[in-house]
Design an enzyme around this catalytic site. Sequence first.
Site, mmCIF file in Angstrom:
data_model
loop_
_atom_site.group_PDB
_atom_site.id
_atom_site.type_symbol
_atom_site.label_atom_id
_atom_site.label_comp_id
_atom_site.label_asym_id
_atom_site.label_seq_id
_atom_site.Cartn_x
_atom_site.Cartn_y
_atom_site.Cartn_z
ATOM 1 N N HIS A 159 -1.428 -4.627 2.430
ATOM 2 C CA HIS A 159 -1.654 -3.192 2.620
ATOM 3 C C HIS A 159 -3.101 -2.827 2.270
ATOM 4 C CE1 HIS A 159 -0.347 1.142 2.266
ATOM 5 N NE2 HIS A 159 -1.405 1.160 1.475
ATOM 6 N N GLU A 160 -3.566 -3.271 1.114
ATOM 7 C CA GLU A 160 -4.919 -2.902 0.658
ATOM 8 C C GLU A 160 -6.008 -3.614 1.470
ATOM 9 O OE1 GLU A 160 -4.799 -0.332 -0.900
ATOM 10 O OE2 GLU A 160 -3.053 -0.388 -2.201
#
Length: 166
Positions: A133-134
């Site tokens: 996600h990051e």
Amino acid sequence: MTVRSIVKFPNPLLRAVAQPVELFDDDLQALASDLIDTMRAAPGIGITAPHIGILKRLVVIQLPSAAKPAIYVNPSVVQASTEMIRHEEGSVSMPGVTDDIERHARIRVRYQDLDGNERFEDAEGLLAVCHQHEIDQLDGLFWTHRLTRLKRDRLIKRYGKLIRAS
């Protein structure tokens, strides 16, 4: 250190590609500390420098089970399992809405620590989801773009209603 303002969706900075960190100095240490404070205040379990408007490849993750936050400079996924999992995701830049996203169940991440030393981390489950996600965020891919167009449109509409109601 300091809680910084979080860039909110649909700010174009959330679609910008972050630049590699090249200076491992006191400013980087201070930025990492600010990210930790900002993530905790949000609250969240992960945050990137672009979330506060700084287009640098810096990530902080602290799972609920972790004693302290982990800091990743210039992270990248170097291996990923073929097995996939679905997990509920959201963003500190789009608070109040979540949806299920499909990600690799296990990954290996290459990154640097705050001193510039190369490191590797094997992750599975929630930690693997957070990394992906990051890192997507650092690559200018906001999490909602992992949804189908229909689901994304519905989520954005729901978020708009939340913003208008607050």
